[in-house]
Design a protein around this motif. Structure first.
Motif, PDB file in Angstrom:
ATOM      1  N   GLU A   1       0.842  -1.197   0.000  1.00 63.14           N
ATOM      2  CA  GLU A   1       0.000   0.000   0.000  1.00 63.14           C
ATOM      3  C   GLU A   1       0.879   1.249   0.000  1.00 63.14           C
ATOM      4  OE1 GLU A   1      -4.032   1.087   2.293  1.00 63.14           O
ATOM      5  OE2 GLU A   1      -2.301   0.948   3.626  1.00 63.14           O
ATOM      6  N   TYR A   2       0.472   2.226  -0.773  1.00 65.13           N
ATOM      7  CA  TYR A   2       1.155   3.524  -0.812  1.00 65.13           C
ATOM      8  C   TYR A   2       0.173   4.615  -0.411  1.00 65.13           C
ATOM      9  CZ  TYR A   2       2.893   7.926  -2.663  1.00 65.13           C
ATOM     10  OH  TYR A   2       3.279   9.235  -2.790  1.00 65.13           O
ATOM     11  N   VAL A   3       0.611   5.526   0.445  1.00 63.41           N
ATOM     12  CA  VAL A   3      -0.172   6.710   0.806  1.00 63.41           C
ATOM     13  C   VAL A   3       0.744   7.920   0.713  1.00 63.41           C
ATOM     14  CG1 VAL A   3      -1.536   7.879   2.553  1.00 63.41           C
ATOM     15  CG2 VAL A   3      -1.682   5.389   2.342  1.00 63.41           C
ATOM     16  N   GLY A   4       0.372   8.872  -0.094  1.00 62.49           N
ATOM     17  CA  GLY A   4       1.166  10.088  -0.247  1.00 62.49           C
ATOM     18  C   GLY A   4       0.305  11.324  -0.071  1.00 62.49           C
ATOM     19  N   MET A   5       0.847  12.306   0.651  1.00 64.39           N
ATOM     20  CA  MET A   5       0.139  13.578   0.846  1.00 64.39           C
ATOM     21  C   MET A   5       1.025  14.725   0.377  1.00 64.39           C
ATOM     22  SD  MET A   5      -1.136  15.540   4.329  1.00 64.39           S
ATOM     23  CE  MET A   5      -2.708  14.704   4.506  1.00 64.39           C
ATOM     24  N   ALA A   6       0.437  15.609  -0.391  1.00 67.82           N
ATOM     25  CA  ALA A   6       1.113  16.836  -0.808  1.00 67.82           C
ATOM     26  C   ALA A   6       0.283  18.012  -0.337  1.00 67.82           C
ATOM     27  CB  ALA A   6       1.278  16.882  -2.326  1.00 67.82           C
ATOM     28  N   ARG A   7       0.929  18.971   0.320  1.00 71.06           N
ATOM     29  CA  ARG A   7       0.212  20.151   0.819  1.00 71.06           C
ATOM     30  C   ARG A   7       1.040  21.396   0.551  1.00 71.06           C
ATOM     31  NH1 ARG A   7      -2.706  20.354   6.643  1.00 71.06           N
ATOM     32  NH2 ARG A   7      -3.958  18.776   5.552  1.00 71.06           N
ATOM     33  N   SER A   8       0.391  22.379  -0.027  1.00 75.05           N
ATOM     34  CA  SER A   8       1.069  23.633  -0.376  1.00 75.05           C
ATOM     35  C   SER A   8       0.442  24.784   0.402  1.00 75.05           C
ATOM     36  CB  SER A   8       0.943  23.899  -1.878  1.00 75.05           C
ATOM     37  OG  SER A   8       1.548  25.122  -2.228  1.00 75.05           O
ATOM     38  N   TYR A   9       1.315  25.650   0.974  1.00 71.10           N
ATOM     39  CA  TYR A   9       0.890  26.841   1.706  1.00 71.10           C
ATOM     40  C   TYR A   9       1.278  28.079   0.895  1.00 71.10           C
ATOM     41  CZ  TYR A   9       0.587  23.585   5.632  1.00 71.10           C
ATOM     42  OH  TYR A   9       0.280  22.525   6.436  1.00 71.10           O
ATOM     43  N   PRO A  10       0.363  28.703   0.177  1.00 75.70           N
ATOM     44  CA  PRO A  10       0.711  29.870  -0.644  1.00 75.70           C
ATOM     45  C   PRO A  10       1.337  31.006   0.147  1.00 75.70           C
ATOM     46  CG  PRO A  10      -1.483  29.058  -1.198  1.00 75.70           C
ATOM     47  CD  PRO A  10      -1.053  28.336   0.036  1.00 75.70           C
ATOM     48  N   ASP A  11       0.933  31.203   1.416  1.00 83.26           N
ATOM     49  CA  ASP A  11       1.462  32.305   2.214  1.00 83.26           C
ATOM     50  C   ASP A  11       2.819  31.989   2.838  1.00 83.26           C
ATOM     51  OD1 ASP A  11      -0.782  33.770   1.644  1.00 83.26           O
ATOM     52  OD2 ASP A  11      -1.868  33.110   3.432  1.00 83.26           O
ATOM     53  N   GLU A  12       3.208  30.714   2.857  1.00 82.59           N
ATOM     54  CA  GLU A  12       4.491  30.331   3.438  1.00 82.59           C
ATOM     55  C   GLU A  12       4.990  29.071   2.736  1.00 82.59           C
ATOM     56  OE1 GLU A  12       7.690  30.700   4.693  1.00 82.59           O
ATOM     57  OE2 GLU A  12       6.393  32.190   5.660  1.00 82.59           O
TER      58      GLU A  12
END
Length: 432
Positions: free
Chosen positions: A199-210
């Motif tokens: 099983e693979y679980v990947g999370m990508a999260r982008s913060y435009p202000d930082e």
């Protein structure tokens, strides 16, 4: 109006309500027989609002329709609600067996089918129809599934420290964020309730202000499950995780392994016991006493109790010991918590959760000049609302959630409150 008139009026009202309930149930049966499963679910949800309706049979038709829609987890909950409401006809156990088989849980599916057979020992003709449906059941869960969950939200405290703490760099402590979770599971072996896969679980999260705090977190796991009996499964999982920050690059490596036991002592009850051992390496520069590299041991227990009518209570408790290279991060932590699953009303499915963290650190903390041991007491609460009524039209059910963390500590740096409202949607991207 005299007493006799009042009684007569009450009987007329009861008769009218009973007639309405009978009409609603007849319509649900007809719509289900026509194969209109989404309409069946909506009609049942509406009928469940009527206290005079036969709740058990309504939950049964809801579970049967959800199974044909491929929403197996919701189907199991509805069928369990039918049983706890007193609707214990053989058809419930057949539908539950078909649902569990579609999930790949062969051992429990066989058990449910055996229950149906026992109830039909004196009706061979009906039993024959059941056996025919069982032999011609849908194939088991897909060998490979990939799911995507886009999200957008807001975080009021990205750095996880108090507002008055001076940081090395001037960063925004709050920001809008967007990203997604990608999960994929491949079953390498499935046989008589046994399963082994990756099983693979990947999370990508982008913060435009930082942007410097934007990240990608990946986890790859090997997992296995095997039945030890009709009501006991043994499980195991080994995981390697890698996290990367947008500007600093490689941030953290995690390795863990652990077993688990899944027990079903009675209908509507599910108990999970688990343990894990892990090692964590961080690749950021820090003073020696603030070095977070280390290893941990963790044990936990959780139980799911179906309360009937779609309600479910899931309390849990875990204990963790962390041994770090730096003295600031040696700690022992308790985490009690509970989740309440609420029945769907008007196509809206909700759940709420509360938890508490008690973390006691072993050594005096460097932020206090090595005079105080850090003591954290953190409260966590969340609510999630899924708009399942839109799943038929959109192909997915949008969710709205709100998470709150209230951090309390004897060190001012770790006292703050954090809010995270979020909108997301999950859908099946590919399967075979």
């Amino acid at each position: 109006m005299n007493v006799i008139g009042i009684v007569a009026l009450a009987l007329c009202i009861d008769a009218a309500q009973e007639e309405d309930s009978s009409k609603a149930l007849a319509e649900i049966r007809r719509v289900y027989a026509d194969g209109r499963d989404e309409e069946t679910v909506l009609l049942v949800d509406r009928a469940l609002l009527d206290a005079g309706s036969p709740q058990g049979e309504l939950h049964f038709w809801r579970g049967a329709a959800l199974r044909r829609l491929g929403r197996f987890q919701e189907a199991v909950v509805a069928l369990d609600a039918a049983i706890t409401s007193g609707y214990r006809v053989p058809e419930v156990h057949l539908e539950r067996a078909l649902t569990l088989a579609a999930q790949g849980n062969s051992s429990l599916a066989d058990y449910e089918m055996d229950v149906a057979r026992q109830l039909l020992q004196e009706d061979p003709e009906r039993l024959g129809r059941f056996e025919h449906r069982w032999r011609d059941r849908e194939p088991e869960a897909k060998r490979f599934e990939a799911r995507v969950r886009p999200m957008v939200g807001y975080d009021t405290n990205l750095v996880g420290v108090g507002d008055d703490v001076t940081l090395q760099e001037d960063v925004d402590r709050d920001s809008l964020y967007y990203g997604f979770v990608l999960s994929a599971r491949l079953a390498l072996l499935e046989d008589r309730g046994k399963m082994f896969g990756v099983e693979y679980v990947g999370m990508a999260r982008s913060y435009p202000d930082e942007n410097s705090l934007s990240y990608v977190d990946n986890g790859l796991s090997l997992f296995g499950r095997a039945p030890l009996g009709e009501a006991v499964d043994i499980q195991a999982r080994a995981t390697v995780g890698e996290a990367f920050l947008a500007e600093e690059g490689h941030f953290r490596t995690l390795r863990s392994i652990g077993p688990g036991l899944l027990l079903r002592p009675a209908a509507g009850w599910e108990l999970r016991l688990w343990a894990s051992w892990g090692m964590v390496d961080y690749y950021t520069d820090a003073p020696e006493e603030q070095d977070r590299d280390g290893d941990y041991q963790q044990v936990g227990a959780g139980v799911r109790v179906d309360l009937g009518d779609g309600w479910a209570l899931i309390p849990s408790l875990s204990y963790q010991v962390y041994d770090a290279e730096g003295s600031d991060y040696d700690y022992r932590e308790w985490q009690p918590g509970v989740v309440l699953s609420i029945p769907a009303f008007w196509g809206i499915q909700a759940s709420s959760s509360v938890g508490y963290v008690l973390a006691d650190f072993d050594e005096p903390n460097s932020l206090s000049g090595f005079t105080q041991k850090r003591r954290d007491r953190r409260a966590v609460a969340g609510i999630n609302v899924a708009l399942v009524c839109l799943e038929g039209a959109l192909g997915f059910a949008p969710s709205i959630s709100l998470r709150m963390e209230d951090w309390d500590s004897n060190l001012d740096a770790y006292e703050f409150r954090r809010w995270q409202p979020q909108i997301d949607m999950a859908f099946l991207a590919y399967s075979f």
